[in-house]
Design an enzyme around this catalytic site. Structure first.
Site, PDB file in Angstrom:
ATOM      1  N   HIS A  66       0.837  -1.200   0.000  1.00  0.00           N
ATOM      2  CA  HIS A  66       0.000   0.000   0.000  1.00  0.00           C
ATOM      3  C   HIS A  66       0.879   1.260   0.000  1.00  0.00           C
ATOM      4  O   HIS A  66       0.677   2.173  -0.803  1.00  0.00           O
ATOM      5  CB  HIS A  66      -0.899  -0.040   1.239  1.00  0.00           C
ATOM      6  N   GLU A  67       1.861   1.299   0.881  1.00  0.00           N
ATOM      7  CA  GLU A  67       2.740   2.475   0.930  1.00  0.00           C
ATOM      8  C   GLU A  67       3.532   2.602  -0.371  1.00  0.00           C
ATOM      9  O   GLU A  67       3.756   3.703  -0.856  1.00  0.00           O
ATOM     10  CB  GLU A  67       3.675   2.409   2.146  1.00  0.00           C
TER      11      GLU A  67
ATOM     12  N   HIS B 169       1.587   4.394  -2.990  1.00  0.00           N
ATOM     13  CA  HIS B 169       1.710   5.856  -2.873  1.00  0.00           C
ATOM     14  C   HIS B 169       3.020   6.312  -3.512  1.00  0.00           C
ATOM     15  O   HIS B 169       3.043   7.289  -4.256  1.00  0.00           O
ATOM     16  CB  HIS B 169       1.693   6.285  -1.403  1.00  0.00           C
TER      17      HIS B 169
ATOM     18  N   HIS C 116      -5.790   7.383  -2.563  1.00  0.00           N
ATOM     19  CA  HIS C 116      -6.680   6.307  -2.107  1.00  0.00           C
ATOM     20  C   HIS C 116      -7.938   6.165  -2.980  1.00  0.00           C
ATOM     21  O   HIS C 116      -8.400   7.137  -3.571  1.00  0.00           O
ATOM     22  CB  HIS C 116      -7.116   6.573  -0.665  1.00  0.00           C
TER      23      HIS C 116
ATOM     24  N   TYR D 294      -9.762   2.621   2.186  1.00  0.00           N
ATOM     25  CA  TYR D 294      -9.790   2.564   3.659  1.00  0.00           C
ATOM     26  C   TYR D 294     -10.724   1.457   4.120  1.00  0.00           C
ATOM     27  O   TYR D 294     -11.697   1.126   3.437  1.00  0.00           O
ATOM     28  CB  TYR D 294     -10.370   3.844   4.252  1.00  0.00           C
TER      29      TYR D 294
END
Ligand SMILES: *[C@@H]1O[C@H](CO)[C@@H](O)[C@H](O)[C@H]1NC(C)=O
Ligand SMILES: *[C@@H]1O[C@H](CO)[C@@H](O)[C@H](O)[C@H]1NC(C)=O
Ligand SMILES: *[C@@H]1O[C@H](CO)[C@@H](O)[C@H](O)[C@H]1NC(C)=O
Length: 476
Positions: A216-217, A220, A226, A275
């Site tokens: 996930h990081e 980015h 998101h 999320y």
């Protein structure tokens, strides 16, 4: 943090975190950031129609909560997800959308996006935040003293992206690079920020050590925001701002339609970049994000444990990986050409083989004409942090009928996010979207009906005990 995984405690205490704010100050005016985030909050409100819809959804949600849930075999354990880790670490006030680091330049773009000054508007993706296209190489290093025993997990997440996309990571000790840093929380910049400055931080504290969190990081770092910030999100979810503390609302900012690209990827609740529904909830017994009525089956299925097929496709599009293949091949069941081996396809979960025509080898076929129950019990211990134990079960109804199934997760872990254990149920005809992921034993899960005569269930755990009970039957 994973309940059963206690890693690198000693090592990280010795290394000591780099001061989070003093590091950020190099790239962003923190005073301006906090002021801007506060002003974003004022813009985030719902229309009365949406508020009325949320009231109904809240009522329906309350009915799914099991009064006194009893987990199997007693002991329970709570895992934390990225946003909770960052809140606890006290880092959240300097972060955008929960775990995103911004530069002053990006902050200006976001300010302009929200102002009416069209002349200064510019897409974030146009601003040079790119690692290049077609086999981009991202150099990386670890900050001095970064825990050795965490590095294999980080490199496994890098390998995940390398396996499914054309991105490559290369260890480097000089030149512009991503520096993995000690931190209390998990956060990253979006895209390549400024190659005059030596390094850009990728903050990965010990609580961030799951493959899904690191992937996930890294998304980015590639340049992604998101899913629930997509400009089309209001068609899929309602945000209950009344259940979010002021000061946290800016995390539900909405990207403007003319500034970001969706890359033709559909909205996906189960994306690794969505999320969890209770992230930033003031009252944790209720969601902050409700799936709109048409999608209510996905209420418990937000935030995938790993990048999904669509997440992978998005990264491949972002970097134009398909240009690696000189000629195209056709793939069945929604597969795409494998950019790392152009003579075969990359298949969505549930399909295998060079052309995605085979059912996965590990699946069992079960015929069901009457109601059946199936218990899955896993007491295996896992040997490596990044090693999921996975079981695939294919439930098949007679031709022309459908499978109707109610899953029940029986414990013993719970989490914001289905990262440590859960099941993913594929029930659509289209194999590409991720399945419905469920993991919370404290709520009644929805009854799901397949679109075809097959339903594929993938159960996974990082070890520990996880038990699922599925009740299913064939219906017309
Ligand atoms: C509960 O624990 C016992 C003893 O460890 C084990 O034999 C049993 O299978 C467990 N039951 C479930 C449903 O996990
Ligand atoms: C709008 O953007 C232009 C170009 O950057 C700038 O010169 C001008 O001052 C801005 N106007 C406002 C009202 O912010
Ligand atoms: C590419 O895929 C084909 C078909 O599965 C396989 O035979 C071949 O060995 C693969 N090539 C490489 C370099 O992995």
């Amino acid at each position: 943090m994973h309940c059963t995984v206690l890693i690198a405690l000693v090592a990280s205490i010795l290394a000591g975190p780099i001061d989070f704010e003093s590091d950020l100050k190099h790239n962003v005016d923190l005073g301006r950031l906090q002021k801007d985030l506060a002003s974003l909050e004022e813009r985030l409100t719902n229309t009365p129609d949406v508020e009325a819809e949320i009231s109904l959804l809240k009522e329906a949600y309350e009915k799914t909560v099991i009064e006194s849930p009893t987990p199997i075999n007693g002991s329970t354990c709570k895992d934390e997800d990225i946003n909770e880790i960052n809140e606890k670490a006290g880092e959240e006030k300097d972060l955008f959308e929960g775990d995103v680091l911004l530069t002053t330049e990006q902050l200006s773009l976001i300010e302009n996006i929200h102002s009416s000054n069209r002349s200064r508007r510019q897409a974030l993706s146009d601003a040079g935040y790119s690692w290049g296209t077609v086999n981009p190489v991202i150099p990386y290093s670890y900050s001095a003293g970064y825990a050795m025993d965490r590095r294999p997990t980080i490199e496994a997440a890098m390998k995940f992206w390398e396996k499914y996309t054309c991105v490559r990571f290369k260890p480097a000790t000089s030149g512009y690079r991503v520096e993995v840093r000690e931190s209390a929380g998990c956060s990253s910049y979006v895209g390549k920020i400024d190659d005059r400055k030596g390094t850009q931080g990728l903050n990965l504290g010990q609580n961030c050590m799951s493959i899904g969190t690191i992937c996930h990081e890294l998304s980015h770092t590639f340049g992604f925001f998101h899913v629930q910030s997509r400009f089309d999100r209001d068609r899929y979810v309602d945000i209950d701002f009344n259940n979010i503390l002021s000061g946290d609302k800016h995390n539900f900012d909405l990207e403007p339609a003319d500034k970001t690209t969706l890359r033709d990827i559909p909205y996906e609740f189960g994306s690794n970049m969505h999320y969890y529904h209770k992230d930033f909830a003031r009252d944790e017994s209720k969601p902050a994000i409700y799936a709109k009525p048409a999608y209510k089956v996905y209420q418990e299925g937000m935030m995938g444990r790993l990048p999904t097929f669509y997440d992978i496709l998005g990264v491949n599009k972002h970097f134009n990986c398909a240009a690696n293949c000189k000629s195209s091949i056709s793939c069945s069941n929604g597969g795409i050409q494998d950019v790392n081996n152009c003579s075969k396809c990359l298949c969505p979960l549930g399909w295998a083989g060079d052309k995605c025509t085979q059912a996965p080898r590990e699946s069992n076929t079960r015929l069901s004409t009457t109601s059946s129950r199936y218990f899955m019990h896993n007491t295996d211990q896992f040997s490596q942090v990044f090693k999921y134990i996975v079981k695939m079960i294919l439930i098949k109804a007679p031709a022309g009928m459908k499978v109707q199934m109610t899953p029940k997760v029986l414990g013993t872990r719970w989490s914001n996010s289905c990262d440590p254990m859960g099941i993913e149920i594929k029930f659509l005809k289209d194999a590409r979207p991720s399945g419905l992921q469920v993991c919370d034993w404290r709520v009644q899960q929805p009854t799901i009906t397949s679109e075809t005569n097959e339903m594929l269930v993938q159960a996974y755990t990082l070890g520990d005990q996880s038990v699922v009970e599925m009740q299913y039957k064939a219906v017309n």
